[in-house]
Scaffold this motif. Structure first.
Motif, PDB file in Angstrom:
ATOM      1  N   TYR A  55     -42.207  28.131  -5.624  1.00 16.96           N
ATOM      2  CA  TYR A  55     -40.868  27.813  -5.149  1.00 16.96           C
ATOM      3  C   TYR A  55     -40.251  29.073  -4.563  1.00 16.96           C
ATOM      4  CZ  TYR A  55     -36.483  25.159  -5.212  1.00 16.96           C
ATOM      5  OH  TYR A  55     -35.344  24.485  -4.868  1.00 16.96           O
ATOM      6  N   CYS A  56     -40.699  29.426  -3.374  1.00 18.25           N
ATOM      7  CA  CYS A  56     -40.282  30.667  -2.725  1.00 18.25           C
ATOM      8  C   CYS A  56     -39.449  30.378  -1.485  1.00 18.25           C
ATOM      9  CB  CYS A  56     -41.489  31.505  -2.314  1.00 18.25           C
ATOM     10  SG  CYS A  56     -42.493  32.048  -3.692  1.00 18.25           S
ATOM     11  N   PHE A  57     -38.462  31.207  -1.263  1.00 19.80           N
ATOM     12  CA  PHE A  57     -37.632  31.155  -0.063  1.00 19.80           C
ATOM     13  C   PHE A  57     -37.633  32.547   0.552  1.00 19.80           C
ATOM     14  CE2 PHE A  57     -35.979  27.713  -2.604  1.00 19.80           C
ATOM     15  CZ  PHE A  57     -35.560  26.756  -1.706  1.00 19.80           C
ATOM     16  N   TRP A  58     -37.563  32.622   1.887  1.00 23.09           N
ATOM     17  CA  TRP A  58     -37.485  33.943   2.524  1.00 23.09           C
ATOM     18  C   TRP A  58     -36.156  34.599   2.244  1.00 23.09           C
ATOM     19  CZ3 TRP A  58     -41.192  36.861   3.699  1.00 23.09           C
ATOM     20  CH2 TRP A  58     -42.406  36.333   4.116  1.00 23.09           C
ATOM     21  N   ASN A  59     -35.131  33.795   2.017  1.00 20.71           N
ATOM     22  CA  ASN A  59     -33.798  34.268   1.719  1.00 20.71           C
ATOM     23  C   ASN A  59     -33.046  33.071   1.154  1.00 20.71           C
ATOM     24  OD1 ASN A  59     -31.541  35.953   1.631  1.00 20.71           O
ATOM     25  ND2 ASN A  59     -31.918  36.767   3.666  1.00 20.71           N
ATOM     26  N   GLU A  60     -31.853  33.299   0.651  1.00 24.37           N
ATOM     27  CA  GLU A  60     -31.116  32.158   0.124  1.00 24.37           C
ATOM     28  C   GLU A  60     -30.668  31.263   1.277  1.00 24.37           C
ATOM     29  OE1 GLU A  60     -27.331  30.926  -2.682  1.00 24.37           O
ATOM     30  OE2 GLU A  60     -27.928  33.025  -2.580  1.00 24.37           O
ATOM     31  N   PRO A  61     -31.025  29.976   1.219  1.00 29.01           N
ATOM     32  CA  PRO A  61     -30.601  29.048   2.268  1.00 29.01           C
ATOM     33  C   PRO A  61     -29.079  28.892   2.297  1.00 29.01           C
ATOM     34  CG  PRO A  61     -32.393  28.116   0.977  1.00 29.01           C
ATOM     35  CD  PRO A  61     -31.919  29.353   0.254  1.00 29.01           C
ATOM     36  N   ILE A  62     -28.582  28.426   3.421  1.00 27.67           N
ATOM     37  CA  ILE A  62     -27.142  28.260   3.589  1.00 27.67           C
ATOM     38  C   ILE A  62     -26.545  27.332   2.534  1.00 27.67           C
ATOM     39  CG2 ILE A  62     -27.327  26.374   5.258  1.00 27.67           C
ATOM     40  CD1 ILE A  62     -24.921  27.734   6.729  1.00 27.67           C
ATOM     41  N   TYR A  63     -27.322  26.358   2.054  1.00 32.87           N
ATOM     42  CA  TYR A  63     -26.846  25.417   1.037  1.00 32.87           C
ATOM     43  C   TYR A  63     -27.327  25.787  -0.363  1.00 32.87           C
ATOM     44  CZ  TYR A  63     -26.093  22.956   5.370  1.00 32.87           C
ATOM     45  OH  TYR A  63     -25.710  22.653   6.642  1.00 32.87           O
ATOM     46  N   GLY A  64     -27.732  27.025  -0.546  1.00 30.26           N
ATOM     47  CA  GLY A  64     -28.221  27.468  -1.835  1.00 30.26           C
ATOM     48  C   GLY A  64     -29.676  27.085  -2.046  1.00 30.26           C
ATOM     49  N   GLU A  69     -34.865  16.766  -3.052  1.00 28.54           N
ATOM     50  CA  GLU A  69     -34.498  15.498  -3.654  1.00 28.54           C
ATOM     51  C   GLU A  69     -32.975  15.377  -3.743  1.00 28.54           C
ATOM     52  OE1 GLU A  69     -36.789  15.101  -7.361  1.00 28.54           O
ATOM     53  OE2 GLU A  69     -38.234  16.440  -6.433  1.00 28.54           O
ATOM     54  N   ASP A  70     -32.260  16.347  -3.171  1.00 25.17           N
ATOM     55  CA  ASP A  70     -30.804  16.405  -3.225  1.00 25.17           C
ATOM     56  C   ASP A  70     -30.210  15.604  -2.070  1.00 25.17           C
ATOM     57  OD1 ASP A  70     -28.094  17.150  -2.808  1.00 25.17           O
ATOM     58  OD2 ASP A  70     -28.421  19.099  -3.730  1.00 25.17           O
ATOM     59  N   PRO A  71     -29.574  14.457  -2.344  1.00 24.08           N
ATOM     60  CA  PRO A  71     -29.056  13.606  -1.268  1.00 24.08           C
ATOM     61  C   PRO A  71     -28.055  14.316  -0.353  1.00 24.08           C
ATOM     62  CG  PRO A  71     -29.010  12.426  -3.346  1.00 24.08           C
ATOM     63  CD  PRO A  71     -29.365  13.857  -3.655  1.00 24.08           C
ATOM     64  N   TRP A  72     -27.218  15.200  -0.903  1.00 26.06           N
ATOM     65  CA  TRP A  72     -26.243  15.887  -0.052  1.00 26.06           C
ATOM     66  C   TRP A  72     -26.950  16.753   0.979  1.00 26.06           C
ATOM     67  CZ3 TRP A  72     -24.846  20.623   1.707  1.00 26.06           C
ATOM     68  CH2 TRP A  72     -23.635  20.703   2.362  1.00 26.06           C
ATOM     69  N   VAL A  73     -27.933  17.524   0.547  1.00 25.04           N
ATOM     70  CA  VAL A  73     -28.680  18.394   1.464  1.00 25.04           C
ATOM     71  C   VAL A  73     -29.468  17.542   2.463  1.00 25.04           C
ATOM     72  CG1 VAL A  73     -30.532  20.112   1.641  1.00 25.04           C
ATOM     73  CG2 VAL A  73     -28.791  20.323  -0.145  1.00 25.04           C
ATOM     74  N   LEU A  74     -30.104  16.492   1.994  1.00 17.34           N
ATOM     75  CA  LEU A  74     -30.873  15.622   2.890  1.00 17.34           C
ATOM     76  C   LEU A  74     -29.977  14.985   3.949  1.00 17.34           C
ATOM     77  CD1 LEU A  74     -33.208  13.938   0.260  1.00 17.34           C
ATOM     78  CD2 LEU A  74     -33.829  15.706   1.927  1.00 17.34           C
ATOM     79  N   ARG A  76     -27.168  16.241   5.082  1.00 20.34           N
ATOM     80  CA  ARG A  76     -26.773  17.328   5.995  1.00 20.34           C
ATOM     81  C   ARG A  76     -27.917  17.663   6.948  1.00 20.34           C
ATOM     82  NH1 ARG A  76     -23.376  18.980   9.227  1.00 20.34           N
ATOM     83  NH2 ARG A  76     -23.006  21.214   9.315  1.00 20.34           N
ATOM     84  N   HIS A  77     -29.142  17.705   6.450  1.00 17.90           N
ATOM     85  CA  HIS A  77     -30.294  17.934   7.330  1.00 17.90           C
ATOM     86  C   HIS A  77     -30.379  16.833   8.389  1.00 17.90           C
ATOM     87  CE1 HIS A  77     -32.785  20.586   4.339  1.00 17.90           C
ATOM     88  NE2 HIS A  77     -31.713  21.195   4.796  1.00 17.90           N
ATOM     89  N   ALA A  78     -30.171  15.585   7.994  1.00 18.91           N
ATOM     90  CA  ALA A  78     -30.206  14.471   8.946  1.00 18.91           C
ATOM     91  C   ALA A  78     -29.168  14.674  10.039  1.00 18.91           C
ATOM     92  CB  ALA A  78     -29.970  13.143   8.226  1.00 18.91           C
ATOM     93  N   GLU A  79     -27.972  15.078   9.652  1.00 19.47           N
ATOM     94  CA  GLU A  79     -26.903  15.307  10.631  1.00 19.47           C
ATOM     95  C   GLU A  79     -27.256  16.439  11.581  1.00 19.47           C
ATOM     96  OE1 GLU A  79     -23.636  16.059   7.987  1.00 19.47           O
ATOM     97  OE2 GLU A  79     -23.377  13.932   7.506  1.00 19.47           O
ATOM     98  N   LEU A  80     -27.720  17.551  11.042  1.00 23.42           N
ATOM     99  CA  LEU A  80     -28.058  18.708  11.879  1.00 23.42           C
ATOM    100  C   LEU A  80     -29.224  18.399  12.823  1.00 23.42           C
ATOM    101  CD1 LEU A  80     -27.736  21.478   9.157  1.00 23.42           C
ATOM    102  CD2 LEU A  80     -26.192  21.125  11.100  1.00 23.42           C
ATOM    103  N   LEU A  81     -30.261  17.752  12.302  1.00 22.67           N
ATOM    104  CA  LEU A  81     -31.415  17.430  13.139  1.00 22.67           C
ATOM    105  C   LEU A  81     -31.064  16.392  14.203  1.00 22.67           C
ATOM    106  CD1 LEU A  81     -34.152  17.409  10.359  1.00 22.67           C
ATOM    107  CD2 LEU A  81     -33.848  19.124  12.149  1.00 22.67           C
ATOM    108  N   ALA A  82     -30.234  15.420  13.849  1.00 23.88           N
ATOM    109  CA  ALA A  82     -29.784  14.429  14.834  1.00 23.88           C
ATOM    110  C   ALA A  82     -28.985  15.115  15.937  1.00 23.88           C
ATOM    111  CB  ALA A  82     -28.952  13.345  14.152  1.00 23.88           C
ATOM    112  N   ASN A  83     -28.086  16.010  15.558  1.00 24.33           N
ATOM    113  CA  ASN A  83     -27.286  16.728  16.551  1.00 24.33           C
ATOM    114  C   ASN A  83     -28.144  17.613  17.442  1.00 24.33           C
ATOM    115  OD1 ASN A  83     -24.913  15.578  15.658  1.00 24.33           O
ATOM    116  ND2 ASN A  83     -24.375  17.277  14.323  1.00 24.33           N
ATOM    117  N   ALA A  84     -29.259  18.090  16.924  1.00 23.41           N
ATOM    118  CA  ALA A  84     -30.166  18.933  17.709  1.00 23.41           C
ATOM    119  C   ALA A  84     -31.096  18.098  18.592  1.00 23.41           C
ATOM    120  CB  ALA A  84     -30.992  19.815  16.780  1.00 23.41           C
ATOM    121  N   GLY A  85     -31.064  16.785  18.438  1.00 25.64           N
ATOM    122  CA  GLY A  85     -31.893  15.918  19.261  1.00 25.64           C
ATOM    123  C   GLY A  85     -33.330  15.787  18.788  1.00 25.64           C
TER     124      GLY A  85
END
Length: 174
Positions: A55-64, A69-74, A76-85
Motif C-alpha cells: 500500500y504505497c503512494f508516491w506522495n499523499e493524494p489530494i483526498y488523503g 472502496e470509498d464512495p466519496w473518492v470514487l 469524485r474520480h468519476a466527476e474529474l474523469l468525466a470532466n476530462a473527457g
C-alpha cells in the motif's frame, strides 16, 4: 495532443487495489521515506523498505490516503474523469489472480449512481495479466461469472465492435 477528436477513444489505467485490507496494514508515503533514506532509492534490499507492504503512494493524494472502496473518492474520480473527457478506464488486474472484487463493485455501484444523476462517467473494463495464462483464466472466469453473465453494471461496460472489451493475453482462454 490538440482538441478532442470524435473518432478517438480516451482510455486510462486505473488502480482498484488500494483496498481496506491493505490500508489496515498501513501505508507508505514513498516521498517521505526517500527524504529520510535517500540511499534507499536504488536499493530494494534497504532496511527502509522492510514492512512497507504493497500500500504505497508516491506522495499523499489530494483526498488523503484513501481506499478504492470509498464512495466519496470514487464519485469524485468519476466527476474529474468525466470532466476530462475520459471514455473508459481499465482496472489494474495484472497481479496474480486478484480481481479486487470489493473495489470494482464499489466503483461500479458508485459510478452507476453518478450516471443516474446525469454524470457522463467513463465506461469500465478490465486489464488482466499479460504474462500468465493461468491467472488470466482464473480472473476471466471470476469476472465473467460475477459481472458479465450476471448482466451487472451493463450501463458501464465498454464495448468494442459491439462486444464487451477486456484486455488479456492472447490465447489464454480454452
Amino acid at each position: 495532443v490538440g482538441d478532442p477528436k470524435a473518432d478517438k477513444t480516451l482510455a486510462m489505467f486505473y488502480w482498484t487495489w488500494h483496498t481496506k485490507a491493505m490500508a489496515a496494514a498501513g501505508y507508505t508515503d514513498t516521498t517521505k521515506l526517500l527524504e529520510k533514506y535517500p540511499e534507499a532509492k536504488n536499493d530494494y534490499d534497504h532496511a527502509a523498505w522492510a514492512g512497507t507492504g504493497h500500500y504505497c503512494f508516491w506522495n499523499e493524494p489530494i483526498y488523503g490516503f484513501y481506499t478504492t472502496e470509498d464512495p466519496w473518492v470514487l464519485r469524485r474520480h468519476a466527476e474529474l474523469l468525466a470532466n476530462a473527457g475520459v471514455d473508459v478506464i481499465f482496472t489494474d488486474n495484472t497481479n496474480g489472480e486478484h480481481t479486487w472484487r470489493d473495489s470494482y463493485t464499489a466503483l461500479m455501484e458508485t459510478w452507476t449512481e453518478a450516471m443516474n444523476d446525469g454524470l457522463k462517467t467513463p465506461k469500465v473494463s478490465f486489464m488482466l495479466p499479460f504474462w500468465d495464462k493461468e491467472y488470466t483464466n482464473i480472473q476471466m472466469q471470476s469476472i465473467y461469472l460475477d459481472v458479465f453473465r450476471a448482466n451487472k453494471y451493463q450501463n458501464l461496460w465498454f464495448y468494442w465492435d459491439d462486444k464487451p472489451l477486456i484486455m488479456a493475453i492472447k490465447g489464454s482462454f480454452p
